[in-house]
Motif scaffolding. Structure first.
Motif, short mmCIF file in Angstrom:
data_model
loop_
_atom_site.label_atom_id
_atom_site.label_comp_id
_atom_site.label_asym_id
_atom_site.label_seq_id
_atom_site.Cartn_x
_atom_site.Cartn_y
_atom_site.Cartn_z
N PRO A 173 -8.28 0.50 2.43
CA PRO A 173 -8.83 0.23 1.10
C PRO A 173 -7.76 0.14 0.01
O PRO A 173 -7.91 -0.62 -0.96
CB PRO A 173 -9.77 1.43 0.85
N LEU A 174 -6.66 0.87 0.17
CA LEU A 174 -5.58 0.81 -0.81
C LEU A 174 -4.90 -0.55 -0.81
O LEU A 174 -4.60 -1.10 -1.87
CB LEU A 174 -4.55 1.91 -0.53
N VAL A 175 -4.64 -1.10 0.36
CA VAL A 175 -3.96 -2.40 0.41
C VAL A 175 -4.91 -3.52 0.00
O VAL A 175 -4.50 -4.51 -0.61
CB VAL A 175 -3.28 -2.67 1.77
N ARG A 176 -6.19 -3.36 0.31
CA ARG A 176 -7.15 -4.37 -0.15
C ARG A 176 -7.26 -4.34 -1.68
O ARG A 176 -7.36 -5.39 -2.32
CB ARG A 176 -8.51 -4.13 0.50
N ALA A 177 -7.23 -3.16 -2.26
CA ALA A 177 -7.28 -3.05 -3.72
C ALA A 177 -6.06 -3.69 -4.37
O ALA A 177 -6.12 -4.14 -5.51
CB ALA A 177 -7.39 -1.59 -4.14
N ALA A 178 -4.94 -3.74 -3.62
CA ALA A 178 -3.72 -4.38 -4.12
C ALA A 178 -3.73 -5.88 -3.88
O ALA A 178 -2.75 -6.56 -4.20
CB ALA A 178 -2.50 -3.75 -3.47
N GLY A 179 -4.81 -6.40 -3.32
CA GLY A 179 -4.94 -7.84 -3.14
C GLY A 179 -4.73 -8.36 -1.73
O GLY A 179 -4.88 -9.56 -1.49
N ALA A 180 -4.40 -7.48 -0.79
CA ALA A 180 -4.17 -7.93 0.59
C ALA A 180 -5.48 -8.35 1.25
O ALA A 180 -6.53 -7.76 1.00
CB ALA A 180 -3.51 -6.83 1.41
N LYS A 181 -5.39 -9.35 2.08
CA LYS A 181 -6.55 -9.79 2.87
C LYS A 181 -6.90 -8.74 3.92
O LYS A 181 -8.06 -8.53 4.26
CB LYS A 181 -6.22 -11.13 3.54
N GLY A 182 -5.87 -8.09 4.45
CA GLY A 182 -6.08 -7.10 5.48
C GLY A 182 -4.78 -6.39 5.79
O GLY A 182 -3.87 -6.35 4.97
N ALA A 183 -4.70 -5.86 7.01
CA ALA A 183 -3.55 -5.05 7.38
C ALA A 183 -3.13 -5.36 8.81
O ALA A 183 -3.91 -5.90 9.60
CB ALA A 183 -3.89 -3.57 7.24
N CYS A 184 -1.91 -4.99 9.11
CA CYS A 184 -1.39 -5.06 10.47
C CYS A 184 -1.25 -3.65 10.98
O CYS A 184 -0.86 -2.75 10.24
CB CYS A 184 -0.02 -5.72 10.49
N ALA A 185 -1.55 -3.46 12.22
CA ALA A 185 -1.43 -2.13 12.82
C ALA A 185 -0.78 -2.26 14.18
O ALA A 185 -1.15 -3.12 14.98
CB ALA A 185 -2.79 -1.47 12.94
N MET A 186 0.21 -1.40 14.43
CA MET A 186 0.85 -1.38 15.74
C MET A 186 0.63 -0.01 16.36
O MET A 186 -0.30 0.19 17.12
CB MET A 186 2.34 -1.72 15.64
N GLY A 187 1.46 0.96 16.00
CA GLY A 187 1.37 2.27 16.64
C GLY A 187 0.02 2.92 16.51
O GLY A 187 -0.52 3.48 17.47
N SER A 188 -0.60 2.80 15.33
CA SER A 188 -1.87 3.48 15.10
C SER A 188 -3.04 2.79 15.80
O SER A 188 -4.10 3.36 15.91
CB SER A 188 -2.16 3.57 13.60
N LEU A 189 -2.85 1.57 16.27
CA LEU A 189 -3.91 0.87 16.99
C LEU A 189 -3.63 0.83 18.49
O LEU A 189 -4.55 0.79 19.30
CB LEU A 189 -4.06 -0.55 16.44
#
Length: 196
Positions: A173-189
């Protein structure tokens, strides 16, 4: 939570066996992420292509776009939805090579400044990664660029921007609030609860 705006970035090194790695990717693909990027930078092209064939097959089976990292020819031969190239490599391509990348549904690169992001637009990218946003074990000792940086990038370009670096479900939600479409996840996914 839905992972429909999450790009899974692979890391086979957290698995003892290739079978376990592929099983994890199949489980992730079943939850319909935005895409799965095979980012195994230590592999030479032939070994990468052998693995890519398997990963892209499971992506196609699940209806999830598969993105090849670093090997456009592998992406073409294996019918990948997209290719992701480092920005220095993308900018070195001859115009004919760059125009050949237009055949991919997705063309992306990673950006570490607003100027990088603007250059990615000029080079024909369809999305960008911006980071690293939060502290991450992938970049030990390097200060994260933070949410203000992410907001500056998203305001500067018309492309979908995906935040990378230290992303967790609580930070999306923090990165979306900053305007990002979404996120990338490696270790945590690659490990844990599949973000669900």
């Amino acid at each position: 939570m839905s992972i429909s705006d999450i790009i899974c970035v692979t890391n086979r090194h957290v698995f003892a066996r290739e079978e376990d790695f592929l099983a994890r990717l199949a489980a992730i693909a079943a939850h319909q992420p935005r895409a799965i990027m095979l980012r195994e930078k230590d592999l030479p092209e032939e070994a990468y292509e052998t693995l890519a064939q398997k990963v892209l097959h499971l992506c196609k089976e699940a209806g999830v776009p598969g993105i090849v990292h670093g090997f456009p020819d592998v992406a073409r031969r294996q019918g990948a939805a997209g290719v992701h190239l480092p920005l220095p490599r993308l900018r070195r391509l001859a115009p004919a090579e760059r125009s050949s990348l237009a055949s991919f549904m997705e063309l992306g690169t990673s950006c570490h400044s607003v100027a990088d992001a603007q250059e990615a637009v000029r080079l024909g990218c369809t999305y960008i990664f911006a980071g690293h946003i939060f502290a991450t074990s992938c970049k030990p000792g390097l200060l994260p660029r933070g949410l203000d940086f992410l907001q500056a990038v998203t305001a500067a370009v018309p492309l979908p921007v995906y935040a990378i670096g230290g992303l967790t479900p609580a930070r999306v939600p923090l990165v979306r609030a900053a305007g990002a479409k979404g996120a990338c996840a490696m270790g945590s996914l690659m490990q844990g609860s599949l973000w669900l």
